[in-house]
Every structure is written in structure tokens, then in C-alpha cells.
Design an enzyme around this catalytic site. Structure first.
Site, PDB file in Angstrom:
ATOM      1  N   CYS A 104       4.359  -5.790 -13.923  1.00 29.02           N
ATOM      2  CA  CYS A 104       3.453  -4.840 -14.405  1.00 29.02           C
ATOM      3  C   CYS A 104       2.984  -4.211 -15.654  1.00 29.02           C
ATOM      4  O   CYS A 104       1.868  -3.893 -15.768  1.00 29.02           O
ATOM      5  CB  CYS A 104       4.166  -3.376 -13.591  1.00 29.02           C
ATOM      6  N   ASP A 157       3.591  -5.492   6.905  1.00 30.72           N
ATOM      7  CA  ASP A 157       3.227  -6.311   6.018  1.00 30.72           C
ATOM      8  C   ASP A 157       2.274  -7.303   6.634  1.00 30.72           C
ATOM      9  O   ASP A 157       2.731  -7.844   7.912  1.00 30.72           O
ATOM     10  CB  ASP A 157       4.191  -6.886   5.261  1.00 30.72           C
ATOM     11  N   LYS A 179      -0.054  -6.421 -16.538  1.00 31.09           N
ATOM     12  CA  LYS A 179      -1.148  -6.191 -15.835  1.00 31.09           C
ATOM     13  C   LYS A 179      -1.661  -4.660 -15.971  1.00 31.09           C
ATOM     14  O   LYS A 179      -2.878  -4.569 -15.975  1.00 31.09           O
ATOM     15  CB  LYS A 179      -0.683  -6.288 -14.413  1.00 31.09           C
ATOM     16  N   ASN A 210       0.154  -5.262  -3.257  1.00 26.97           N
ATOM     17  CA  ASN A 210      -0.210  -5.538  -4.655  1.00 26.97           C
ATOM     18  C   ASN A 210      -1.354  -5.494  -5.344  1.00 26.97           C
ATOM     19  O   ASN A 210      -2.227  -5.635  -4.513  1.00 26.97           O
ATOM     20  CB  ASN A 210       0.532  -7.122  -4.790  1.00 26.97           C
ATOM     21  N   GLY A 236       2.677  -2.719   3.142  1.00 32.94           N
ATOM     22  CA  GLY A 236       3.129  -3.430   1.946  1.00 32.94           C
ATOM     23  C   GLY A 236       4.591  -3.418   1.812  1.00 32.94           C
ATOM     24  O   GLY A 236       5.161  -2.461   1.256  1.00 32.94           O
ATOM     25  N   ALA A 237       5.416  -4.594   2.312  1.00 32.99           N
ATOM     26  CA  ALA A 237       6.933  -4.417   2.293  1.00 32.99           C
ATOM     27  C   ALA A 237       7.344  -5.131   0.971  1.00 32.99           C
ATOM     28  O   ALA A 237       7.973  -6.060   1.070  1.00 32.99           O
ATOM     29  CB  ALA A 237       7.238  -5.137   3.657  1.00 32.99           C
ATOM     30  N   GLU A 288       4.365   5.034  -8.280  1.00 35.06           N
ATOM     31  CA  GLU A 288       5.771   4.912  -8.345  1.00 35.06           C
ATOM     32  C   GLU A 288       6.362   4.490  -9.676  1.00 35.06           C
ATOM     33  O   GLU A 288       5.632   3.853 -10.330  1.00 35.06           O
ATOM     34  CB  GLU A 288       5.885   3.794  -7.321  1.00 35.06           C
TER      35      GLU A 288
END
Ligand code: NAD
Ligand code: UGA
Length: 470
Positions: A277, A37, A280, A91, A12-13, A162
Site C-alpha cells: 500500500c 470472491d 501505491k 484490490n 473481496g476475500a 481501513e
């Protein structure tokens, strides 16, 4: 790869995987870092001069290490196989359909990355869950890994959420408040936890590296975002009260924040929080509570989102009311389209819902943002794939919306300017010049409380600020 002590692969980049693992490469020259990715365009951008995300300080770091111990590739399988530690930074958006639609996190990307990992791994790995996920996701990952991998391989799963914020990602990563690592409390789990802690300890002081059990770690991430967003909704709810009473929200927030138990950060009233975020993750928390029959707890957190929607709606209503109850055919400049300053990210930006409303009302909209590309703006306003009459929507939006290269061009001949993002450059504009070239009466709507309203009023503007009365 013999010259390297460890090899890591980040699946995941994106906004998280890119910056976090570039920092690891920069801080640990003896660690080989692959960021992978499935999105070829994104990988090409990471390998070009124009990175796919704008983040102050990121370009220098990537350019410094790329090709040495930092590689961006779509060859996921090879990178997995060479690596000892796998970060999963894919994601985890809100589900759009099926069970939990509109609430639960969509774990299909986590699952496909995990299945790929299980399928191709030829040796044991430490698997680091970096994406924000519902509590207990690590258990599902383990089940997938154990039932699909070659016999004899071990997968130790760690939770390492994170906490970086966009716009300050590099500073946040270099100097984090804490690094959180959750693991199973088994000897193997603790050993994996110690391995990851040693990696972070290369630049993060040991006392800031917190270890705990997996479920606490997963839940702490949702809890931190929910409590941050809750502060914004609290201050925004108070801003409504300020507008009704004559109290000033900046003064109230200042007074309240002086209490060291409360603290002054994250108390800035606004047009509403955006970003990929907060909403969500709160929905994710609400869904978790609901599914465990904790309905009162679910209602409590849901209210944070309700107030955010209320705040966006209040601002739109105030704009319309001030503009003599109609915006149809009026020309309105929007300063700022990103969800906050110092990022080009527009996900869930409050500007989007405001502009969509203005389009509904047939207003002419002139947008300027220092970092968001025109293509992205139209993408957000049109949402390809959502409407069956896409061509009509596109036609309507293209007729009413124009994207500009600077604030002066965007405000030319407009009736009002609306500040949606708190970019520093908006505070230093020549407002006399802007006033002179606007239609009269000229209005300013400050959705970020960043402009000097006294000065603007002296120039002749009608000024409306969230949480303040004129
Ligand atoms: P993003 O959409 O920017 O990046 C995710 C990337 O993963 C995409 O490029 C996608 O193509 C790739 N991907 C998806 N499935 C894949 C697969 N099977 N194999 C390889 N690549 C795959 O998302 P993001 O903003 O970086 O967020 C990632 C996670 O981190 C989310 O769970 C988010 O909640 C969390 N998070 C985000 C932030 C932030 O500021 N954006 C901060 C903290 C945590
Ligand atoms: C947020 C958290 O701050 C990070 O710790 C977390 O890692 C991240 O979410 C995530 O999990 O994705 P981010 O969304 O990038 O980071 O940016 P914030 O600075 O938190 O801002 C979020 C939104 O709240 C923005 O629209 C911002 O303008 C708004 N905001 C923020 C306010 O309206 N008032 C404030 O006082 C602070």
C-alpha cells in the site's frame, strides 16, 4: 436468515476483507456475514484448515464463526441479494498501462464489483467503500449504481477506509485508533452512516467512531499512509547522514521521538518500506495532485518514494562494497522475505529487489523466511507473465536461488547473511554456530537494526548496519 438482524456481504476475500468481516462476525453473532470472491482457490483456502493469509489470531476467529454466521463463497450474486450492507474490499493496485500507468489506482476491480452489484440487486443497499481509492471514487460508484440498477432502489455509499497493518491486523481491528465513516451530508447519507456506526459500536467505543463528509474520508486514508511512509523516508534519509558522520540512527530516532509532538512510533530505519500500500497510495496521491495541477504538492510526496528507492539502492551498494566489490559467485543468505514480520505477505518487499540484483550479479542466494512459501518466493523473483523469455529467467533463478527451512541451513557455507525482515526469531539465533559454518571473512548486513552488533563482532563477524558505522 430470519434469525439474523442484519446480513452483510464483503466483496473481496483478501487481507482486508477477510479479517475485517471475520471480526464483525465474531463480535456480532446476530449479523450474518458472507465474504465473497471471484477467486475460487482463495475461497477454498478460507474454507480449509490453512487460511490464505497468515495473521496472528485470525485462525481462531475464523474457526470459531465459520459455518455459524460466517460464510466464504464464490456465489457473489446470492450473497449480494441477501445482504443489507455491502462492503467493497477489492484490490486497487497501481495501473500498469494506459492513462496514469505507473501512478494512478486501477479501479477496474471496484468498477466490476459495482456493476455486478447494480445488476443483481433486488433491494436497496448500503454500499461501503472499504478499499483505498482516489478521492471522489464514491461519486463514480454512485453513477454506475444509479444508471444500472432496477428502478426504485436506493444505494447509499459510505467511505469506510481501513487502517489495519498486516501482522497486527486483529489487534488493530479489535482496538482501532479510530473508525472513519464518510457520507454525503444528506439525511439519507447520515442515516446510512449511523447504521454503520452502530455496527462498529458493538465493540468500538463511540468516541473513536468519526463521521465526516465522503471526500474528506477518502482523502484521509491516502493522507494517513502518505504521512506514515514519509516518517520512514525521513528517518531513512537521516540514516544516510548517520553513516557518513558517525551518528547512530537509533540514537537520533530515540532523541527525536522523545518530543511528544513527534512521537516515537514509525521511526525505525530500515532497508526501505515495502507492502502493497504505501507506494501505491502515495503514487495515487501524486497522481491526484498532478491531475489537479498541484505540481509542487505532487513533487513533495513523490520524494517519499524517491528516498525509499535510494535507501534500497544504498543498502545493496554497501553490501557489494563490503564484499570486496564483487558478489559474483559469492554465496549469500537472506533472512526474511516478507515485507515485515508476522506476515507471509511479500508484496513490494525490499528483499525482492535486493535478491533480483544479486541474481543479476550471479551470486548464489539462500533464502529463509518463517512464513513465506517457496512457491511464492519463486513467483516474486520470476514474475510470471512479465518476461518474454520466461523459461530462461526461470532456469537462471532456479540455478542461483535455494529456499531453506531454517536459518542454519540457509547460512551454511555462505559468505554473508543479510537480514531483510525483522522476524523476532532472527535475534535469538545461535550466531556462534552460524559463524562457525560460514566462509571467512563472514559478514552480517543488518537491514533492520535488530541484531546485537557488538556481540556479533566479538564472535568474529564483520557487521554492517543501516544508519551506523562499524
Ligand atoms: P487483496 O488483493 O488481498 O484482496 C482483494 C480480493 O478482491 C482478491 O482476492 C480478488 O480476487 C478480489 N476481487 C477483485 N475483484 C473482485 C470482484 N469483482 N468480485 C469479487 N472479488 C473480487 O487486497 P487487500 O490487501 O485486501 O486490499 C484491498 C484494499 O484494501 C486495497 O484497496 C488496499 O489498498 C486496501 N487496504 C489494504 C490493507 C492491507 O494491509 N493489505 C490495509 C488497508 C487498506
Ligand atoms: C500500512 C499502515 O501502517 C496501515 O495503517 C494501513 O492500513 C496499511 O498500510 C494499508 O493501507 O495497507 P502495512 O503496510 O501493513 O500497514 O504495515 P506497516 O507496519 O505500516 O509497514 C509498512 C512497511 O514500512 C514495512 O515494510 C515496514 O517494515 C516498514 N517500516 C515500518 C519501517 O521501515 N520503519 C518503521 O518504523 C515502520
Amino acid at each position: 436468515t430470519n434469525q439474523f438482524a442484519t446480513t452483510i456481504c464483503c466483496i473481496g476475500a483478501g487481507y482486508v476483507g477477510g479479517p475485517t468481516c471475520s471480526i464483525i462476525a465474531d463480535k456480532c453473532h446476530d449479523v450474518l456475514v458472507y465474504i465473497v470472491d471471484i477467486d475460487q482457490t482463495r475461497i477454498d483456502q478460507w474454507n480449509s484448515d490453512k487460511l490464505p493469509i497468515y495473521e496472528p489470531g485470525l485462525d481462531d476467529i475464523v474457526k470459531r464463526r465459520r459455518g455459524l454466521n460466517l460464510f466464504f463463497t464464490t456465489d457473489v450474486d446470492t450473497a449480494i441479494n441477501k445482504s443489507d450492507i455491502i462492503f467493497v474490499s477489492v484490490n486497487t493496485p497501481t495501473k500498469k498501462s494506459g492513462i496514469g500507468a505507473g501512478m494512478a489506482a486501477d479501479l477496474k476491480y471496484i468498477e466490476s464489483a459495482t456493476r455486478r452489484l447494480a445488476q443483481v440487486a433486488q433491494s436497496s443497499k448500503i454500499v461501503v467503500e472499504k478499499s483505498t481509492v482516489p478521492c471522489k471514487t464514491a461519486e463514480s460508484m454512485r453513477a454506475i449504481l444509479e444508471s444500472n440498477s432496477k428502478p426504485g432502489l436506493r444505494f447509499d455509499i459510505l467511505s469506510n477506509p481501513e487502517f489495519l497493518a498486516e501482522g497486527t491486523a486483529i489487534q488493530d481491528l479489535l482496538n482501532p485508533d479510530r473508525v472513519l465513516i464518510g457520507s454525503l451530508q444528506t439525511p439519507e447519507g447520515k442515516k446510512a452512516q449511523a447504521t454503520l456506526a452502530d455496527l462498529y459500536a458493538r465493540w468500538v467505543p463511540r468516541e473513536k467512531i468519526i463521521t465526516m463528509n465522503l471526500w474528506s474520508s477518502e482523502l484521509s486514508k491516502l493522507a494517513a499512509n502518505a504521512m506514515l511512509a514519509q516518517r520512514i523516508s525521513s528517518v531513512n534519509a537521516l540514516s544516510a547522514l548517520c553513516e557518513a558522520t558517525g551518528a547512530d540512527i537509533d540514537e537520533v530516532a530515540y532523541a527525536v521521538g522523545k518530543d511528544t509532538r513527534i512521537g516515537s512510533k514509525f521511526l525505525k530505519a530500515s532497508v526501505g518500506f515495502g507492502g502493497s500500500c504505501f507506494q501505491k497510495d502515495i503514487l495515487n496521491l501524486v497522481y491526484l495532485c498532478e491531475s489537479l495541477n498541484l505540481h509542487e504538492a505532487a513533487d513533495y510526496w513523490r520524494q517519499v518514494i524517491t528516498i525509499n528507492e535510494y535507501q534500497k539502492k544504498r543498502f545493496i551498494q554497501r553490501i557489494v562494497k563490503s564484499l570486496f566489490n564483487t558478489v559474483t559467485n559469492k554465496s549469500i543468505a537472506i533472512l526474511g522475505f516478507a515485507f515485515k514480520k508476522n506476515t507471509g505477505d511479500t508484496r513490494e518487499s525490499a528483499a525482492i529487489s535486493l535478491i533480483k540484483y544479486l541474481i543479476e550479479e550471479q551470486a548464489q542466494v539462500h533464502i529463509y523466511d518463517p512464513k513465506v512459501e517457496e512457491e511464492q518466493i519463486f513467483f516474486d523473483l520470476i514474475e510470471p507473465g512479465v518476461y518474454s523469455n520466461e523459461n530462461q529467467v526461470l532456469h537462471k533463478v532456479k540455478k542461483l536461488v535455494k529456499v531453506h527451512k531454517d536459518a542454519y541451513s540457509a547460512t551454511l557455507n555462505t559468505d554473508a547473511l543479510v537480514v531483510c525482515t525483522e522476524w523476532d526469531e532472527f535475534t535469538n539465533l545461535d550466531y556462534q554456530k552460524i559463524y562457525n559454518q560460514m566462509r571467512k571473512p563472514a559478514f552480517v548486513f543488518d537491514g533492520r537494526l535488530i541484531l546485537n552488533s557488538d556481540k556479533l563482532r566479538k564472535i568474529g563477524f564483520n557487521v554492517e548496519v543501516i544508519g551506523k558505522v562499524a
